[in-house]
Design a protein around this motif. Structure first.
Motif, mmCIF file in Angstrom:
data_model
loop_
_atom_site.group_PDB
_atom_site.id
_atom_site.type_symbol
_atom_site.label_atom_id
_atom_site.label_comp_id
_atom_site.label_asym_id
_atom_site.label_seq_id
_atom_site.Cartn_x
_atom_site.Cartn_y
_atom_site.Cartn_z
ATOM 1 N N ARG A 1 -14.118 -12.734 17.714
ATOM 2 C CA ARG A 1 -15.579 -12.720 17.619
ATOM 3 C C ARG A 1 -16.061 -11.578 16.727
ATOM 4 N N ASP A 2 -15.376 -10.432 16.827
ATOM 5 C CA ASP A 2 -15.767 -9.288 16.000
ATOM 6 C C ASP A 2 -15.539 -9.572 14.517
ATOM 7 N N TYR A 3 -14.376 -10.106 14.177
ATOM 8 C CA TYR A 3 -14.089 -10.393 12.768
ATOM 9 C C TYR A 3 -14.952 -11.557 12.257
ATOM 10 N N ARG A 4 -15.295 -12.468 13.126
ATOM 11 C CA ARG A 4 -16.157 -13.579 12.731
ATOM 12 C C ARG A 4 -17.496 -13.067 12.202
ATOM 13 N N ALA A 5 -17.958 -11.929 12.727
ATOM 14 C CA ALA A 5 -19.223 -11.352 12.255
ATOM 15 C C ALA A 5 -19.168 -11.053 10.763
ATOM 16 N N ILE B 1 -7.389 -17.992 15.756
ATOM 17 C CA ILE B 1 -8.402 -18.221 16.782
ATOM 18 C C ILE B 1 -9.733 -18.581 16.129
ATOM 19 N N ILE B 2 -10.099 -17.850 15.080
ATOM 20 C CA ILE B 2 -11.366 -18.125 14.392
ATOM 21 C C ILE B 2 -11.348 -19.522 13.785
ATOM 22 N N ALA B 3 -10.265 -19.834 13.058
ATOM 23 C CA ALA B 3 -10.181 -21.144 12.402
ATOM 24 C C ALA B 3 -10.172 -22.282 13.408
ATOM 25 N N GLY B 4 -9.598 -22.043 14.587
ATOM 26 C CA GLY B 4 -9.559 -23.080 15.608
ATOM 27 C C GLY B 4 -10.834 -23.171 16.433
ATOM 28 N N SER B 5 -11.656 -22.118 16.395
ATOM 29 C CA SER B 5 -12.874 -22.077 17.208
ATOM 30 C C SER B 5 -14.135 -22.384 16.416
ATOM 31 N N TYR B 6 -14.095 -22.155 15.111
ATOM 32 C CA TYR B 6 -15.275 -22.355 14.268
ATOM 33 C C TYR B 6 -14.944 -23.374 13.180
ATOM 34 N N GLU C 1 -3.824 -25.887 17.234
ATOM 35 C CA GLU C 1 -3.926 -27.334 17.410
ATOM 36 C C GLU C 1 -5.331 -27.865 17.142
ATOM 37 N N ARG C 2 -6.311 -26.949 17.010
ATOM 38 C CA ARG C 2 -7.675 -27.373 16.703
ATOM 39 C C ARG C 2 -8.081 -27.057 15.264
ATOM 40 N N VAL C 3 -7.161 -26.501 14.488
ATOM 41 C CA VAL C 3 -7.481 -26.116 13.108
ATOM 42 C C VAL C 3 -7.581 -27.352 12.219
ATOM 43 N N LYS C 4 -8.704 -27.488 11.537
ATOM 44 C CA LYS C 4 -8.915 -28.592 10.601
ATOM 45 C C LYS C 4 -8.805 -28.128 9.154
#
Length: 511
Positions: A154-158, A188-193, A259-262
């Motif tokens: 979350r911090d790096y996503r900023a 984590i970022i690529a799989g969450s956003y 597994e959620r990375v597009k």
């Protein structure tokens, strides 16, 4: 010879019996250390990843600017993470690059890191027309004992959102570059956003940190040519669950996020990096993203490069060239052939979970065991001496004689017990010094046969001497017995400390 002398002689063990007792004790403590387990036998890696060609350059007909096409500028900005916490970040821009540009966020590996790092990478990539940003790592929530990779994401996503807000940026083309431990967070970022445009994984562990550390330690020790028995320190040191939730992040599994990375994925490893599962890691990423229907991957292996994709302390030029072209050429370069290129990687063993120690060598118990050995060896003899002093003050010499222990025999037992205590402490100190020496050689990729083999022989000899000294102390104790047999409390406590320290050591490490 009177009857009393004959009786004493009968009670005194012969030298041959003492030697036999020492050998039995040495074998007994060794067996105790062995059965306390666990053993260590890593699984060989059978499936490999075959490179299609040695040239790592990125294919496709996409037109991209080479490095040096643009002058670059750098600006230090402030990125707000929470209402109370902000970090600095360096933004590198290509001067005069036309139109909306792609953006790349750099994520640091393990340890402390600032916005001043990655400067050669960020500037070189920016010179091809890509805006790059290097934020500080937030350190108030990052320690050796505790790390929250999801919170760090979350911090790096900023910083990614900051790039997306810039007028010169194409907000649909902002992606993430994670190196080493940072690869967990980038994944984590690529799989969450879902708006993450791409994912670059450099020297990525992929497997959980405990498995990566086990793999790296095994490689380091084997490359240092340590004796085979010393490899059992791997599961004993890395297998236990630490008390109080310390190092709980060691079992973090990034696969649910992969597994959620597009987004298309670029993976880079150096074939000289023995700390990472360079074959297994790429295989796992390819398999994980495929579960989401994603087949856009590119893998590159750079000959003889280390963990930082460097050779002789210099970043491999082809690496920055390939990252820049692959990023700038998206989406055309996402599946460009060859998909796997460079030097053929070699990985001998699987990165896998270390065997879990038995209950008495796990969690709190291993901490207690490691501390109890030296503590008992040092503290209990001191307590014994203090107890003996109090006893003498209370009872006096008459009471001591009444206990059936002569002064001469008592001082003999004192000398042998003290020698045993010093020998036990010396063995512990030598063992710790040996482990530190081997660790220093391993992490610095150096070998020293004299230090490794000679040091191992010295530590084992010190352990045997400690056992022998304990046997002689016991022998002296046996010689002090008279009818009725009565043992001074202070001597009993002293020998208990010596025996307890030796047993505790055997449970934690082999003799």
């Amino acid at each position: 010879m009177d009857a009393s002398a004959s009786k004493d002689k009968a009670r005194t063990p012969k030298n041959g019996a003492i030697i036999a007792l020492i050998l039995v004790a040495v074998m007994g403590f060794t067996l105790l250390g062995s059965i306390s387990g666990p053993g260590w036998a890593p699984t060989p890696l059978t499936a490999s990843l075959t490179v299609q060609r040695a040239d790592t350059s990125i294919g496709s007909r996409a037109l991209t600017a080479p490095q040096g096409s643009y002058e670059t500028s750098v600006e230090v900005v402030t990125i707000k993470l929470t209402d109370e916490v902000s970090v600095l970040a360096s933004v590198y821009r290509p001067i005069g690059a036309p139109g909306k540009r792609p953006g790349m966020v750099f994520l640091h590996g393990a340890g402390t890191a600032t916005h001043r790092q990655f400067e050669p990478h960020a500037r070189a990539i920016a010179s091809t027309g890509i805006v790059t940003i290097v934020p500080d790592k937030r350190l108030d929530t990052y320690t050796t004992a505790e790390r929250d990779y999801v919170a760090m994401a979350r911090d790096y996503r900023a910083s990614g959102e900051y790039l997306q807000s810039l007028p010169e940026i194409d907000r649909t083309k902002v992606g993430y570059y994670g190196e080493s431990e940072g690869a967990y967070i980038a994944s984590i970022i690529a799989g969450s956003y879902p708006d993450s445009a791409f994912l670059i994984l450099v020297s990525a562990p992929v497997v959980p940190p405990r498995e990566q550390a086990t793999y790296a330690t095994d490689n380091y020790l084997r490359n240092t040519h340590v004796p085979e028995p010393l490899l059992t320190i791997i599961p004993r040191g890395l297998g236990p669950q630490m008390p109080g939730g310390v190092l709980s992040y060691a079992d973090f599994d990034v696969r649910p996020y992969l597994e959620r990375v597009k987004a298309p994925v670029f993976m880079a490893y150096g074939t000289g990096d023995t700390s990472m599962p360079i074959v297994q890691g790429a295989q796992q990423v390819i398999a994980d993203i495929a579960k989401n229907g994603n087949s856009a991957y590119t893998v590159r292996y750079y000959a003889n490069a280390n963990h930082g994709i460097k050779v002789n302390q210099q970043i491999v030029p082809a690496f920055l060239r390939d990252v820049s072209r692959w990023t700038a050429g998206l989406p055309d370069t996402a599946k460009a052939e060859p998909r796997v290129a460079g030097e053929q990687p070699v990985q001998q063993f699987l990165a896998e979970p270390p065997p879990k120690p038995k209950w008495y060598a796990d969690g709190d118990m291993i901490v207690i065991g490691l501390l109890a050995g030296p503590a008992m060896v040092v503290a209990l003899p001191l307590l014994g001496l203090a107890t003996g002093g109090i006893t003498r003050l209370v009872r006096g010499r008459r009471g001591e004689r009444a206990m059936g222990v002569s002064r001469a025999a008592t001082w003999t037992l004192l000398r042998t017990s003290s020698a045993a205590a010093l020998a036990a402490i010396g063995a512990w100190v030598l063992y710790i010094a040996y482990i530190v020496t081997v660790a220093n050689l391993a992490v610095n990729y150096r070998t020293n046969a004299l230090a490794v083999d000679g040091g191992w022989a010295v530590t084992r000899m010190a352990a045997i001497i400690a056992v022998a000294a304990l046997i002689f102390a016991v022998r002296a104790l046996i010689q002090t017995h008279r009818d009725p047999v009565r043992l001074p409390v202070w001597l009993a406590i002293t020998l208990l400390g010596l025996l307890g320290g030796r047993v505790s050591g055997s449970l934690c490490v082999r003799l």
